[in-house]
Motif scaffolding. Structure first.
Motif, PDB file in Angstrom:
ATOM      1  N   ALA A   1       0.837  -1.208   0.000  1.00  0.00           N
ATOM      2  CA  ALA A   1       0.000   0.000   0.000  1.00  0.00           C
ATOM      3  C   ALA A   1       0.865   1.249   0.000  1.00  0.00           C
ATOM      4  CB  ALA A   1      -0.903   0.013   1.229  1.00  0.00           C
ATOM      5  N   LYS A   2       0.335   2.309  -0.610  1.00  0.00           N
ATOM      6  CA  LYS A   2       0.937   3.648  -0.528  1.00  0.00           C
ATOM      7  C   LYS A   2      -0.003   4.511   0.293  1.00  0.00           C
ATOM      8  CE  LYS A   2       3.829   4.044  -4.541  1.00  0.00           C
ATOM      9  NZ  LYS A   2       4.218   4.826  -5.695  1.00  0.00           N
ATOM     10  N   PHE A   3       0.585   5.363   1.124  1.00  0.00           N
ATOM     11  CA  PHE A   3      -0.188   6.237   1.999  1.00  0.00           C
ATOM     12  C   PHE A   3       0.050   7.680   1.579  1.00  0.00           C
ATOM     13  CE2 PHE A   3       1.173   2.465   4.360  1.00  0.00           C
ATOM     14  CZ  PHE A   3      -0.067   1.910   4.617  1.00  0.00           C
TER      15      PHE A   3
ATOM     16  N   PRO B   1       4.676   7.691   1.807  1.00  0.00           N
ATOM     17  CA  PRO B   1       5.193   6.502   2.483  1.00  0.00           C
ATOM     18  C   PRO B   1       4.581   5.253   1.860  1.00  0.00           C
ATOM     19  CG  PRO B   1       4.464   8.139   4.066  1.00  0.00           C
ATOM     20  CD  PRO B   1       3.988   8.589   2.727  1.00  0.00           C
ATOM     21  N   GLU B   2       5.302   4.131   1.952  1.00  0.00           N
ATOM     22  CA  GLU B   2       4.829   2.904   1.326  1.00  0.00           C
ATOM     23  C   GLU B   2       5.081   1.718   2.250  1.00  0.00           C
ATOM     24  OE1 GLU B   2       5.019   0.826  -3.100  1.00  0.00           O
ATOM     25  OE2 GLU B   2       6.162   2.642  -2.691  1.00  0.00           O
ATOM     26  N   LEU B   3       4.144   0.773   2.239  1.00  0.00           N
ATOM     27  CA  LEU B   3       4.216  -0.443   3.036  1.00  0.00           C
ATOM     28  C   LEU B   3       4.597  -1.610   2.131  1.00  0.00           C
ATOM     29  CD1 LEU B   3       3.540  -1.990   5.720  1.00  0.00           C
ATOM     30  CD2 LEU B   3       1.238  -2.242   4.792  1.00  0.00           C
ATOM     31  N   PHE B   4       5.616  -2.369   2.551  1.00  0.00           N
ATOM     32  CA  PHE B   4       6.098  -3.518   1.797  1.00  0.00           C
ATOM     33  C   PHE B   4       6.115  -4.756   2.691  1.00  0.00           C
ATOM     34  CE2 PHE B   4       8.245   0.142  -0.066  1.00  0.00           C
ATOM     35  CZ  PHE B   4       8.140  -0.079  -1.423  1.00  0.00           C
ATOM     36  N   VAL B   5       6.109  -5.926   2.066  1.00  0.00           N
ATOM     37  CA  VAL B   5       6.414  -7.186   2.738  1.00  0.00           C
ATOM     38  C   VAL B   5       7.652  -7.750   2.061  1.00  0.00           C
ATOM     39  CG1 VAL B   5       5.646  -9.534   3.185  1.00  0.00           C
ATOM     40  CG2 VAL B   5       4.034  -7.650   3.425  1.00  0.00           C
ATOM     41  N   ASP B   6       8.647  -8.069   2.874  1.00  0.00           N
ATOM     42  CA  ASP B   6       9.892  -8.649   2.386  1.00  0.00           C
ATOM     43  C   ASP B   6       9.930 -10.105   2.834  1.00  0.00           C
ATOM     44  OD1 ASP B   6      12.443  -9.379   1.664  1.00  0.00           O
ATOM     45  OD2 ASP B   6      13.431  -7.699   2.683  1.00  0.00           O
ATOM     46  N   GLU B   7       9.512 -11.003   1.957  1.00  0.00           N
ATOM     47  CA  GLU B   7       9.428 -12.427   2.285  1.00  0.00           C
ATOM     48  C   GLU B   7      10.792 -13.039   2.602  1.00  0.00           C
ATOM     49  OE1 GLU B   7       6.604 -13.839   2.767  1.00  0.00           O
ATOM     50  OE2 GLU B   7       5.263 -12.397   1.826  1.00  0.00           O
TER      51      GLU B   7
END
Length: 66
Positions: free
Chosen positions: A5-7, A16-22
């Protein structure tokens, strides 16, 4: 990292941006990058705590009314 997501707010300074780093260790899997390039890394449980606080209304006073 996978973008979740981007906020975007009401400014022209970036988003700001939300990431998942597997590939990251579990305690650092969630990454938030602010509009200045700084990073916050946390676990999925910690992110869940933030989401629960938002759902319960505990963060309502922080955000301006829309």
């Amino acid at each position: 990292m996978r973008s979740i997501a981007k906020f975007c707010g009401q400014c022209s300074c970036g988003c700001p941006e939300l990431f998942v780093d597997e590939a990251a260790p579990a305690e650092r899997r969630v990454v938030i990058v602010d509009d200045f390039g700084q990073r916050v890394e946390m676990s999925l449980d910690q992110l869940g705590s933030i989401v629960e606080a938002a759902r319960s209304g505990a963060l309502d006073d922080l955000a301006p009314a829309r």
